[in-house]
Each structure stands twice: as C-alpha cells, then as structure tokens.
Design a protein around this motif. Structure first.
Motif, PDB file in Angstrom:
ATOM      1  N   GLN A  46       0.756  -1.263   0.049  1.00  0.00           N
ATOM      2  CA  GLN A  46      -0.213  -0.004   0.266  1.00  0.00           C
ATOM      3  C   GLN A  46       0.871   1.353  -0.184  1.00  0.00           C
ATOM      4  OE1 GLN A  46      -3.175   0.097  -0.641  1.00  0.00           O
ATOM      5  NE2 GLN A  46      -3.815  -1.909   0.026  1.00  0.00           N
ATOM      6  N   GLY A  47       0.633   2.139  -0.826  1.00  0.00           N
ATOM      7  CA  GLY A  47       1.238   3.160  -1.003  1.00  0.00           C
ATOM      8  C   GLY A  47       2.269   3.351  -1.922  1.00  0.00           C
ATOM      9  N   ASP A  48       2.898   2.336  -2.544  1.00  0.00           N
ATOM     10  CA  ASP A  48       3.995   2.198  -3.511  1.00  0.00           C
ATOM     11  C   ASP A  48       3.288   2.323  -4.895  1.00  0.00           C
ATOM     12  OD1 ASP A  48       5.619   1.396  -1.497  1.00  0.00           O
ATOM     13  OD2 ASP A  48       6.075  -0.642  -2.325  1.00  0.00           O
ATOM     14  N   THR A  49       4.134   3.062  -5.729  1.00  0.00           N
ATOM     15  CA  THR A  49       3.795   3.255  -7.087  1.00  0.00           C
ATOM     16  C   THR A  49       4.657   2.597  -8.139  1.00  0.00           C
ATOM     17  OG1 THR A  49       4.945   5.362  -7.258  1.00  0.00           O
ATOM     18  CG2 THR A  49       2.562   5.291  -6.338  1.00  0.00           C
ATOM     19  N   ILE A  50       4.182   2.375  -9.255  1.00  0.00           N
ATOM     20  CA  ILE A  50       4.936   2.125 -10.606  1.00  0.00           C
ATOM     21  C   ILE A  50       4.989   3.075 -11.575  1.00  0.00           C
ATOM     22  CG2 ILE A  50       5.393   0.244 -12.099  1.00  0.00           C
ATOM     23  CD1 ILE A  50       3.992  -1.812 -10.352  1.00  0.00           C
ATOM     24  N   GLY A  51       6.000   3.595 -11.866  1.00  0.00           N
ATOM     25  CA  GLY A  51       5.815   4.669 -12.930  1.00  0.00           C
ATOM     26  C   GLY A  51       4.926   5.848 -12.575  1.00  0.00           C
ATOM     27  N   SER A 108      -4.357 -12.415 -28.734  1.00  0.00           N
ATOM     28  CA  SER A 108      -4.621 -11.173 -28.402  1.00  0.00           C
ATOM     29  C   SER A 108      -4.363 -10.715 -26.961  1.00  0.00           C
ATOM     30  CB  SER A 108      -6.020 -10.530 -28.736  1.00  0.00           C
ATOM     31  OG  SER A 108      -7.112 -11.381 -27.768  1.00  0.00           O
ATOM     32  N   ALA A 109      -3.698  -9.507 -26.701  1.00  0.00           N
ATOM     33  CA  ALA A 109      -3.471  -9.152 -25.325  1.00  0.00           C
ATOM     34  C   ALA A 109      -3.939  -7.591 -25.241  1.00  0.00           C
ATOM     35  CB  ALA A 109      -2.123  -9.279 -25.345  1.00  0.00           C
ATOM     36  N   PRO A 110      -4.545  -7.315 -24.169  1.00  0.00           N
ATOM     37  CA  PRO A 110      -4.933  -5.657 -23.836  1.00  0.00           C
ATOM     38  C   PRO A 110      -3.443  -5.237 -23.022  1.00  0.00           C
ATOM     39  CG  PRO A 110      -5.667  -7.218 -21.988  1.00  0.00           C
ATOM     40  CD  PRO A 110      -4.964  -8.163 -22.934  1.00  0.00           C
ATOM     41  N   ARG A 111      -3.541  -3.856 -22.940  1.00  0.00           N
ATOM     42  CA  ARG A 111      -2.355  -3.080 -22.263  1.00  0.00           C
ATOM     43  C   ARG A 111      -2.047  -3.528 -21.041  1.00  0.00           C
ATOM     44  NH1 ARG A 111      -3.792   2.011 -23.564  1.00  0.00           N
ATOM     45  NH2 ARG A 111      -2.916   1.905 -25.626  1.00  0.00           N
ATOM     46  N   GLY A 112      -2.922  -3.680 -20.085  1.00  0.00           N
ATOM     47  CA  GLY A 112      -2.895  -3.940 -18.733  1.00  0.00           C
ATOM     48  C   GLY A 112      -3.401  -2.728 -17.888  1.00  0.00           C
ATOM     49  N   THR A 113      -3.764  -3.063 -16.674  1.00  0.00           N
ATOM     50  CA  THR A 113      -4.394  -2.148 -15.719  1.00  0.00           C
ATOM     51  C   THR A 113      -3.646  -1.140 -14.880  1.00  0.00           C
ATOM     52  OG1 THR A 113      -4.326  -3.479 -13.785  1.00  0.00           O
ATOM     53  CG2 THR A 113      -6.177  -4.042 -15.052  1.00  0.00           C
ATOM     54  N   LEU A 144      -0.191   6.161 -21.537  1.00  0.00           N
ATOM     55  CA  LEU A 144      -0.893   5.697 -22.164  1.00  0.00           C
ATOM     56  C   LEU A 144      -2.303   5.253 -20.996  1.00  0.00           C
ATOM     57  CD1 LEU A 144       0.516   4.152 -25.020  1.00  0.00           C
ATOM     58  CD2 LEU A 144      -0.565   6.162 -25.363  1.00  0.00           C
ATOM     59  N   PRO A 145      -3.537   5.346 -21.502  1.00  0.00           N
ATOM     60  CA  PRO A 145      -4.446   4.959 -20.582  1.00  0.00           C
ATOM     61  C   PRO A 145      -4.530   3.488 -20.018  1.00  0.00           C
ATOM     62  CG  PRO A 145      -5.526   6.194 -22.157  1.00  0.00           C
ATOM     63  CD  PRO A 145      -4.060   5.863 -22.539  1.00  0.00           C
ATOM     64  N   GLU A 146      -4.730   3.143 -18.756  1.00  0.00           N
ATOM     65  CA  GLU A 146      -5.043   1.723 -18.140  1.00  0.00           C
ATOM     66  C   GLU A 146      -6.205   1.295 -19.062  1.00  0.00           C
ATOM     67  OE1 GLU A 146      -3.512   4.755 -15.182  1.00  0.00           O
ATOM     68  OE2 GLU A 146      -5.136   4.618 -16.431  1.00  0.00           O
ATOM     69  N   PRO A 156      -0.845   0.943  -8.691  1.00  0.00           N
ATOM     70  CA  PRO A 156      -1.454  -0.317  -9.023  1.00  0.00           C
ATOM     71  C   PRO A 156      -2.711  -0.796  -8.443  1.00  0.00           C
ATOM     72  CG  PRO A 156       0.646  -0.863  -8.287  1.00  0.00           C
ATOM     73  CD  PRO A 156       0.595   0.647  -8.284  1.00  0.00           C
ATOM     74  N   ASN A 157      -2.650  -0.735  -6.998  1.00  0.00           N
ATOM     75  CA  ASN A 157      -3.895  -0.986  -6.264  1.00  0.00           C
ATOM     76  C   ASN A 157      -5.135  -0.347  -6.518  1.00  0.00           C
ATOM     77  OD1 ASN A 157      -2.150  -2.995  -4.595  1.00  0.00           O
ATOM     78  ND2 ASN A 157      -1.001  -1.378  -3.729  1.00  0.00           N
ATOM     79  N   ALA A 158      -4.785   1.118  -6.611  1.00  0.00           N
ATOM     80  CA  ALA A 158      -5.964   1.892  -6.940  1.00  0.00           C
ATOM     81  C   ALA A 158      -6.386   1.544  -8.208  1.00  0.00           C
ATOM     82  CB  ALA A 158      -5.548   3.300  -6.613  1.00  0.00           C
ATOM     83  N   ASN A 159      -5.569   1.450  -9.144  1.00  0.00           N
ATOM     84  CA  ASN A 159      -5.925   1.210 -10.433  1.00  0.00           C
ATOM     85  C   ASN A 159      -6.608  -0.263 -10.743  1.00  0.00           C
ATOM     86  OD1 ASN A 159      -5.412   3.622 -11.877  1.00  0.00           O
ATOM     87  ND2 ASN A 159      -3.138   2.921 -12.053  1.00  0.00           N
ATOM     88  N   PHE A 160      -6.172  -1.329 -10.019  1.00  0.00           N
ATOM     89  CA  PHE A 160      -6.921  -2.489 -10.093  1.00  0.00           C
ATOM     90  C   PHE A 160      -8.450  -2.083  -9.262  1.00  0.00           C
ATOM     91  CE2 PHE A 160      -7.772  -6.623  -7.734  1.00  0.00           C
ATOM     92  CZ  PHE A 160      -8.078  -7.267  -9.084  1.00  0.00           C
ATOM     93  N   ALA A 161      -8.403  -1.463  -8.358  1.00  0.00           N
ATOM     94  CA  ALA A 161     -10.001  -1.333  -7.823  1.00  0.00           C
ATOM     95  C   ALA A 161     -10.667  -0.293  -8.842  1.00  0.00           C
ATOM     96  CB  ALA A 161      -9.861  -0.506  -6.440  1.00  0.00           C
ATOM     97  N   LYS A 162     -10.146   0.597  -9.372  1.00  0.00           N
ATOM     98  CA  LYS A 162     -10.998   1.476 -10.578  1.00  0.00           C
ATOM     99  C   LYS A 162     -11.063   0.506 -11.658  1.00  0.00           C
ATOM    100  CE  LYS A 162     -10.241   5.453 -13.323  1.00  0.00           C
ATOM    101  NZ  LYS A 162      -9.233   6.719 -13.528  1.00  0.00           N
TER     102      LYS A 162
END
Length: 274
Positions: A14-19, A205-210, A229-231, A23-29
């Motif tokens: 919790q609280g760590d970011t990547i770039g 096929s593959a999407p970009r990622g969350t 680019l957008p998640e 990622p936790n907030a984006n997964f929830a989103k």
C-alpha cells in the motif's frame, strides 16, 4: 459468451507506485468500471503479474478483494509472481505436477489456464511436463477451447521484450498445432501493449494492462520502453462462429463525444459533428 480479461495488475505494498501510478488503486478502479458496465460477464480472467514483487501479502489482499466479486475469477501467474507463495494463498489452483494449470468449463467450451512462470527469470517457460498436461487436456476436450496465459508465445519484434517472451515457444507451438481446429483463441498479457496475431492459424490477443503501459520501440536493443497511455482491460464476446475482443481504456479521463447516429439518412454536412 461474454468474459473479461485483466492482465499485469502488479499489486504492491500500500502506497507504493509504479511509474508514478498506484497499481492497487488502478486495479480497484478497473474492477469498479468493469463490474458497472460488464457485470453480465460470466467470468474474469487475470493473466499474470498479480503481484509486482511476488509478495505473499499481495496475494492475500487479492484473495480478499476477489471474494466479493459477483462472478468467477480465474488467476494465472506471471514473471513478477512467486509460484510457491501464490499457491500458499491459493492452494486450490496448484495441480498435481506443481503448476498453476487448470481447466474451467464455460458456457461456450472450456478455458485452459496455463502456467508459464519460471524461477529467477522474466522469460516464459513451457516445459515437457506442462506440454504433456496441455496435450492431455486438448485430447480429452471436444472444444471449443480458449487458452489463457501470461507470456506472449510469438515474438513482437521489439528486441528487449522478445528476450523475455515464452522461450519454449516452439514446444508450445508444436503442442497446440495438432489441435488448431479446436482452439478458438489465445489470450495473453506480459507486454503491456495491445497486440493481436496468430500462431498456427490460432488467433491471439492481449490488452495493455491495468496499470503502466509499454511502448513498441522497434529500435530498442536493451531497455524496455513505457508511455503515459490509459490503463485498460479487455472485454471478449464469443459466439459459435465469431470472437470479438475490445480493449477498454478505463484510465482515459477525457471527454466521450457523440458524433451522431449511424443512419445514412442522418449524415449531413450541416449537422454532423466533425
């Protein structure tokens, strides 16, 4: 049949970011967006890199989150994961050979979730034991079959990324080729880019990622490239005769504009939005 594919969620402490992204907030989103618009999907597949550092706490938190999702969730592991720690939290997903490989009965055919993880490497692996398991499954299943995996089984022609693709791609290809008429589609992740193509006539096929996004820098020789680019995640529609995959950029924060109706009679230079 309607299904969802998330990939490369890269959960962290919790609280760590990547770039610069959480990622936790984006997964929830992503979950909130998908369940709001596609709650009628029959399953969610998450094709690897569940944790960014293979931490047991990430798997425990993931287990808690997906327990509240009102549809089946099927997990695979990727190069950032740790198989032993993952199966300590999800013991039901480990098979008798020690791999995270299993079959899921769908309303249209069967999904086979594959394990391409290997220790101390970001590249993918598909050993003889895994090939034997897949062959047995493909021999026994009437079809159609949907394959889900983390690593890309075909080079994307971006040199740094191809160093960490599925290294046993020839074995994988030889395993699925005799069953090409039975396998409808291959879904993978890993590259953080929207990709499509075919292997032995089988589309993939593959999407970009969350969370964070890759970029196809075809001149790169050593470093992987990223871009703001957008998640995204994928929505897949399948019928007995067709497959359609959409990459939904839930991270897009701009305006969605109406351009007018698709009816030819309404196309007018004065009223059409251009």
């Amino acid at each position: 049949m309607k299904i969802l594919q998330f990939t490369d969620i890269h959960l962290t402490r919790q609280g760590d970011t990547i770039g610069g992204r959480d990622p936790n907030a984006n997964f929830a989103k992503a979950l909130a967006h998908a369940l709001d618009l596609h709650g009628d999907a029959e399953a969610l597949f998450i094709t690897g890199d569940l944790s960014d550092w293979g931490d047991e706490d990430d798997y425990a938190r993931l287990k808690s989150i997906i327990a509240d999702i009102p549809m089946p969730v099927h997990l695979m592991i990727g190069n950032h994961d740790d198989r032993q720690l993952f199966t300590s939290v999800f013991p039901e997903l480990g098979n008798e050979d020690g791999f995270v490989q299993y079959a899921v009965q769908m309303s249209l055919g069967t999904a086979l979730c594959l394990d391409t993880w290997g220790p101390d490497t970001h590249a993918g692996h598909f050993c003889e034991d895994r090939a034997r398991w897949l062959t047995t499954q493909l021999e026994q299943i009437d079809g159609p079959v949907w394959l889900f995996m983390h690593h890309n089984p075909v080079p994307i022609h971006v040199a740094p990324m191809d160093k960490i693709m599925l290294l046993d791609a020839e074995r994988f290809g030889a395993t699925i080729a005799p069953f090409a008429q039975k396998i409808r589609h291959i879904f993978h992740g890993h590259c953080h880019m929207p990709l499509s193509g075919s292997l032995h006539g089988i589309p993939f096929s593959a999407p970009r990622g969350t969370n964070h996004a890759g970029w196809p820098d075809f001149s790169a020789t050593r470093l992987l490239a990223s871009a703001e680019l957008p998640e995204s995640y994928a929505v897949i529609f399948a019928t007995p005769n067709s497959v359609m995959t959409h990459m939904v950029e839930f991270g897009y924060a701009g305006e969605i504009k109406g351009e007018g109706t698709p009816d030819y009679a309404d196309w007018d230079r004065m009223t059409m939005v251009r």
